[in-house]
Design a protein around this motif. Structure first.
Motif: not given
Length: 138
Positions: A68-84
């Motif tokens: 859900r967090a990734l989906a919301a971030a990708l809806d709102a932002h052009r680039e998303v970095v997932l820090d693992l």
């Protein structure tokens, strides 16, 4: 003396100061995702990526919140970095959340980057052959 399992706290979620809520205005649900935005519209650095930080274990219990967090971030932002970098364990449910987010990014012309992959995540990506399909940064 009876066996008592150790107390294990759930993965934490913290939002950085000034981080906006999800696009629908509600806060992110509890879970492993910790969104943190770098730059904002006020200082003209909108081109910087939105960072989703994850810590602890990503498994069947916590993967839906990450999804859900990734989906919301990708809806709102052009680039998303997932820090693992602080992930200690990831199973197929967590991998499914990452693959689903990558597919969403591809469909919408956005970019998802994995950063700071720990040994357990690298091994999982290698075993599944996904290290060639996902953008992974050290």
């Amino acid at each position: 003396m009876p066996f008592r399992p150790p107390l294990i706290s759930p993965p934490s979620i913290e939002r950085a100061a000034g981080t906006p809520p999800t696009p629908n205005g509600r806060p992110f649900p509890p879970g492993p995702a910790c969104p943190q935005r770098r730059g904002n519209a006020m200082n003209g650095r909108r081109n910087q990526p939105f960072i989703v930080r994850v810590n602890g274990e990503i498994d069947l219990d916590t993967a839906p919140a990450l999804r859900r967090a990734l989906a919301a971030a990708l809806d709102a932002h052009r680039e998303v970095v997932l820090d693992l970098s602080e992930v200690t364990f990831m199973d197929c449910a967590g991998l499914g959340a990452v693959v689903r987010a990558r597919n969403q990014a591809d469909r919408s012309g956005r970019r998802l980057v994995l950063r700071g992959t720990s040994g357990c995540v690298v091994r999982l990506l290698e075993l599944t052959g996904l290290q060639r399909r996902l953008a992974v940064e050290p």
